[in-house]
Design a protein around this motif. Structure first.
Motif, PDB file in Angstrom:
ATOM      1  N   TYR A 135     -16.966 -10.933 -13.087  1.00  0.00           N
ATOM      2  CA  TYR A 135     -16.845 -12.627 -12.944  1.00  0.00           C
ATOM      3  C   TYR A 135     -17.917 -13.166 -11.908  1.00  0.00           C
ATOM      4  O   TYR A 135     -18.519 -14.146 -12.330  1.00  0.00           O
ATOM      5  N   ARG A 136     -18.372 -12.292 -11.026  1.00  0.00           N
ATOM      6  CA  ARG A 136     -19.316 -12.867 -10.011  1.00  0.00           C
ATOM      7  C   ARG A 136     -20.500 -12.994 -10.693  1.00  0.00           C
ATOM      8  O   ARG A 136     -21.279 -13.942 -10.529  1.00  0.00           O
ATOM      9  N   LYS A 137     -20.961 -12.027 -11.603  1.00  0.00           N
ATOM     10  CA  LYS A 137     -22.256 -12.017 -12.347  1.00  0.00           C
ATOM     11  C   LYS A 137     -22.300 -13.113 -13.072  1.00  0.00           C
ATOM     12  O   LYS A 137     -23.229 -13.913 -13.638  1.00  0.00           O
ATOM     13  N   LEU A 138     -21.057 -13.453 -13.997  1.00  0.00           N
ATOM     14  CA  LEU A 138     -21.027 -14.427 -14.876  1.00  0.00           C
ATOM     15  C   LEU A 138     -21.253 -15.837 -14.122  1.00  0.00           C
ATOM     16  O   LEU A 138     -21.925 -16.817 -14.801  1.00  0.00           O
ATOM     17  N   ARG A 167       0.782  -1.278   0.009  1.00  0.00           N
ATOM     18  CA  ARG A 167      -0.125   0.044   0.047  1.00  0.00           C
ATOM     19  C   ARG A 167       0.831   1.313  -0.054  1.00  0.00           C
ATOM     20  O   ARG A 167       0.452   2.346  -0.393  1.00  0.00           O
ATOM     21  N   ASP A 168       1.973   1.114   0.525  1.00  0.00           N
ATOM     22  CA  ASP A 168       2.912   2.368   0.552  1.00  0.00           C
ATOM     23  C   ASP A 168       3.610   2.500  -0.877  1.00  0.00           C
ATOM     24  O   ASP A 168       4.785   2.078  -0.784  1.00  0.00           O
ATOM     25  N   VAL A 169       3.051   3.159  -1.770  1.00  0.00           N
ATOM     26  CA  VAL A 169       3.688   3.319  -3.088  1.00  0.00           C
ATOM     27  C   VAL A 169       4.350   4.800  -3.069  1.00  0.00           C
ATOM     28  O   VAL A 169       3.749   5.863  -2.319  1.00  0.00           O
ATOM     29  N   GLY A 170       4.989   4.707  -3.714  1.00  0.00           N
ATOM     30  CA  GLY A 170       5.779   6.140  -3.836  1.00  0.00           C
ATOM     31  C   GLY A 170       5.183   7.297  -4.157  1.00  0.00           C
ATOM     32  O   GLY A 170       4.392   7.531  -3.272  1.00  0.00           O
ATOM     33  N   ASP A 171       5.189   7.870  -5.052  1.00  0.00           N
ATOM     34  CA  ASP A 171       4.864   9.463  -5.414  1.00  0.00           C
ATOM     35  C   ASP A 171       3.403   9.240  -5.710  1.00  0.00           C
ATOM     36  O   ASP A 171       2.544   8.112  -6.023  1.00  0.00           O
ATOM     37  N   GLU A 172       2.568  10.301  -6.053  1.00  0.00           N
ATOM     38  CA  GLU A 172       1.129  10.480  -6.337  1.00  0.00           C
ATOM     39  C   GLU A 172       0.640   9.780  -7.469  1.00  0.00           C
ATOM     40  O   GLU A 172      -0.354   8.949  -7.761  1.00  0.00           O
ATOM     41  N   ALA A 173       1.394   9.886  -8.518  1.00  0.00           N
ATOM     42  CA  ALA A 173       1.050   9.320  -9.781  1.00  0.00           C
ATOM     43  C   ALA A 173       1.211   7.880  -9.855  1.00  0.00           C
ATOM     44  O   ALA A 173       0.397   7.213 -10.444  1.00  0.00           O
ATOM     45  N   GLU A 174       2.286   7.387  -9.021  1.00  0.00           N
ATOM     46  CA  GLU A 174       2.118   5.905  -8.955  1.00  0.00           C
ATOM     47  C   GLU A 174       0.929   5.349  -8.207  1.00  0.00           C
ATOM     48  O   GLU A 174       0.373   4.292  -8.581  1.00  0.00           O
ATOM     49  N   ARG A 175       0.688   6.218  -7.240  1.00  0.00           N
ATOM     50  CA  ARG A 175      -0.492   5.663  -6.111  1.00  0.00           C
ATOM     51  C   ARG A 175      -1.648   5.827  -7.201  1.00  0.00           C
ATOM     52  O   ARG A 175      -2.643   5.073  -7.031  1.00  0.00           O
ATOM     53  N   ALA A 176      -1.812   6.632  -8.091  1.00  0.00           N
ATOM     54  CA  ALA A 176      -3.197   7.062  -8.845  1.00  0.00           C
ATOM     55  C   ALA A 176      -3.333   5.920 -10.157  1.00  0.00           C
ATOM     56  O   ALA A 176      -4.291   5.200 -10.207  1.00  0.00           O
ATOM     57  N   THR A 177      -2.089   5.579 -10.540  1.00  0.00           N
ATOM     58  CA  THR A 177      -1.937   4.418 -11.395  1.00  0.00           C
ATOM     59  C   THR A 177      -2.386   2.993 -10.810  1.00  0.00           C
ATOM     60  O   THR A 177      -3.267   2.297 -11.271  1.00  0.00           O
ATOM     61  N   ARG A 178      -1.931   3.033  -9.507  1.00  0.00           N
ATOM     62  CA  ARG A 178      -2.312   1.548  -8.784  1.00  0.00           C
ATOM     63  C   ARG A 178      -3.967   1.717  -8.319  1.00  0.00           C
ATOM     64  O   ARG A 178      -4.533   0.615  -8.522  1.00  0.00           O
ATOM     65  N   GLU A 179      -4.296   2.879  -8.076  1.00  0.00           N
ATOM     66  CA  GLU A 179      -5.786   2.780  -7.614  1.00  0.00           C
ATOM     67  C   GLU A 179      -6.675   2.616  -9.218  1.00  0.00           C
ATOM     68  O   GLU A 179      -7.653   1.987  -8.871  1.00  0.00           O
ATOM     69  N   THR A 180      -6.016   2.979 -10.167  1.00  0.00           N
ATOM     70  CA  THR A 180      -6.765   2.698 -11.375  1.00  0.00           C
ATOM     71  C   THR A 180      -6.746   1.215 -11.607  1.00  0.00           C
ATOM     72  O   THR A 180      -8.026   0.708 -11.867  1.00  0.00           O
ATOM     73  N   GLU A 181      -5.685   0.623 -11.517  1.00  0.00           N
ATOM     74  CA  GLU A 181      -5.433  -0.684 -11.822  1.00  0.00           C
ATOM     75  C   GLU A 181      -6.400  -1.617 -10.861  1.00  0.00           C
ATOM     76  O   GLU A 181      -7.116  -2.623 -11.271  1.00  0.00           O
ATOM     77  N   ASN A 182      -6.374  -1.177  -9.537  1.00  0.00           N
ATOM     78  CA  ASN A 182      -7.286  -1.762  -8.554  1.00  0.00           C
ATOM     79  C   ASN A 182      -8.841  -1.816  -8.795  1.00  0.00           C
ATOM     80  O   ASN A 182      -9.445  -2.579  -8.736  1.00  0.00           O
ATOM     81  N   SER A 183      -9.070  -0.461  -9.294  1.00  0.00           N
ATOM     82  CA  SER A 183     -10.515  -0.420  -9.752  1.00  0.00           C
ATOM     83  C   SER A 183     -11.025  -1.402 -10.825  1.00  0.00           C
ATOM     84  O   SER A 183     -12.167  -2.023 -10.928  1.00  0.00           O
ATOM     85  N   LEU A 184      -9.889  -1.545 -11.840  1.00  0.00           N
ATOM     86  CA  LEU A 184     -10.276  -2.265 -13.043  1.00  0.00           C
ATOM     87  C   LEU A 184     -10.276  -3.757 -12.554  1.00  0.00           C
ATOM     88  O   LEU A 184     -11.302  -4.470 -12.890  1.00  0.00           O
ATOM     89  N   GLU A 185      -9.413  -4.129 -11.487  1.00  0.00           N
ATOM     90  CA  GLU A 185      -9.395  -5.680 -10.999  1.00  0.00           C
ATOM     91  C   GLU A 185     -10.684  -5.737 -10.322  1.00  0.00           C
ATOM     92  O   GLU A 185     -11.293  -6.884 -10.616  1.00  0.00           O
ATOM     93  N   LEU A 186     -11.328  -4.834  -9.743  1.00  0.00           N
ATOM     94  CA  LEU A 186     -12.668  -4.899  -8.897  1.00  0.00           C
ATOM     95  C   LEU A 186     -13.604  -5.273  -9.769  1.00  0.00           C
ATOM     96  O   LEU A 186     -14.755  -5.893  -9.712  1.00  0.00           O
ATOM     97  N   ARG A 187     -13.550  -4.375 -11.009  1.00  0.00           N
ATOM     98  CA  ARG A 187     -14.687  -4.256 -11.901  1.00  0.00           C
ATOM     99  C   ARG A 187     -14.787  -5.868 -12.668  1.00  0.00           C
ATOM    100  O   ARG A 187     -15.886  -6.355 -12.962  1.00  0.00           O
ATOM    101  N   THR A 188     -13.557  -6.236 -12.975  1.00  0.00           N
ATOM    102  CA  THR A 188     -13.296  -7.505 -13.514  1.00  0.00           C
ATOM    103  C   THR A 188     -13.808  -8.511 -12.580  1.00  0.00           C
ATOM    104  O   THR A 188     -14.762  -9.449 -12.863  1.00  0.00           O
ATOM    105  N   ARG A 189     -13.720  -8.503 -11.305  1.00  0.00           N
ATOM    106  CA  ARG A 189     -14.042  -9.513 -10.500  1.00  0.00           C
ATOM    107  C   ARG A 189     -15.699  -9.367 -10.295  1.00  0.00           C
ATOM    108  O   ARG A 189     -16.211 -10.428  -9.999  1.00  0.00           O
ATOM    109  N   ASP A 190     -16.240  -8.172 -10.292  1.00  0.00           N
ATOM    110  CA  ASP A 190     -17.840  -8.144 -10.326  1.00  0.00           C
ATOM    111  C   ASP A 190     -18.248  -8.815 -11.417  1.00  0.00           C
ATOM    112  O   ASP A 190     -19.407  -9.490 -11.404  1.00  0.00           O
TER     113      ASP A 190
END
Length: 148
Positions: free
Chosen positions: A89-92, A64-87
């Motif tokens: 899959y759940r529906k499927l 969770r302790d990622v360097g700068d804000e840009a890297e943190r924003a990238t990580r958040e975007t990736e996490n959001s995408l992962e969660l949408r994918t998981r959702d």
């Protein structure tokens, strides 16, 4: 068999020859067809569950302790995408479970709107289909009209 249709309870085992594929020359949705689609659905379900577990592991293992804000924003975007994918899959998985239930009850392969055959090719491409092609097109047309 009910109403001239086969049901395939979960405890029923049907032996399929290696490489078996349903043929239109066979009786539609006979026990071999049902077993073929049951195996296909179960395999798809297992793959989705495994991928969901991997998604959870990836999110959990992430630092969770990622360097700068840009890297943190990238990580958040990736996490959001992962969660949408998981959702997704759940529906499927829910749709797969419903298809497996229809196999048990002798309703698999028949249109929920017209009661016509959905068709082997359509089911092979989309084993969770609940509507025949004509009914699906009507449904999509209604959705499009409501969206306009």
């Amino acid at each position: 068999m009910q109403d001239g249709r086969y049901a395939l309870p979960t405890n029923t085992v049907v032996h399929l020859a290696s490489g078996y594929r349903p043929s239109p020359k066979e009786e539609y949705m006979n026990p071999m067809h049902l077993e073929y689609f049951r195996r296909k659905l179960q395999s798809w379900r297992e793959d989705l569950v495994e991928e969901s577990k991997q998604t959870i592991e990836n999110l959990r293992d992430e630092v969770r302790d990622v360097g700068d804000e840009a890297e943190r924003a990238t990580r958040e975007t990736e996490n959001s995408l992962e969660l949408r994918t998981r959702d997704r899959y759940r529906k499927l998985i829910s749709k797969i479970d419903k298809a497996l239930k229809r196999i048990e009850e002798g309703r698999y392969g028949f249109c929920e709107e017209t009661d016509e055959d959905i068709g082997l090719d359509r089911l092979d491409a989309r084993p969770i289909a609940t509507l025949c092609l004509d009914a699906q097109e009507r449904w999509e047309h209604r959705q499009k009209q409501m969206g306009d």
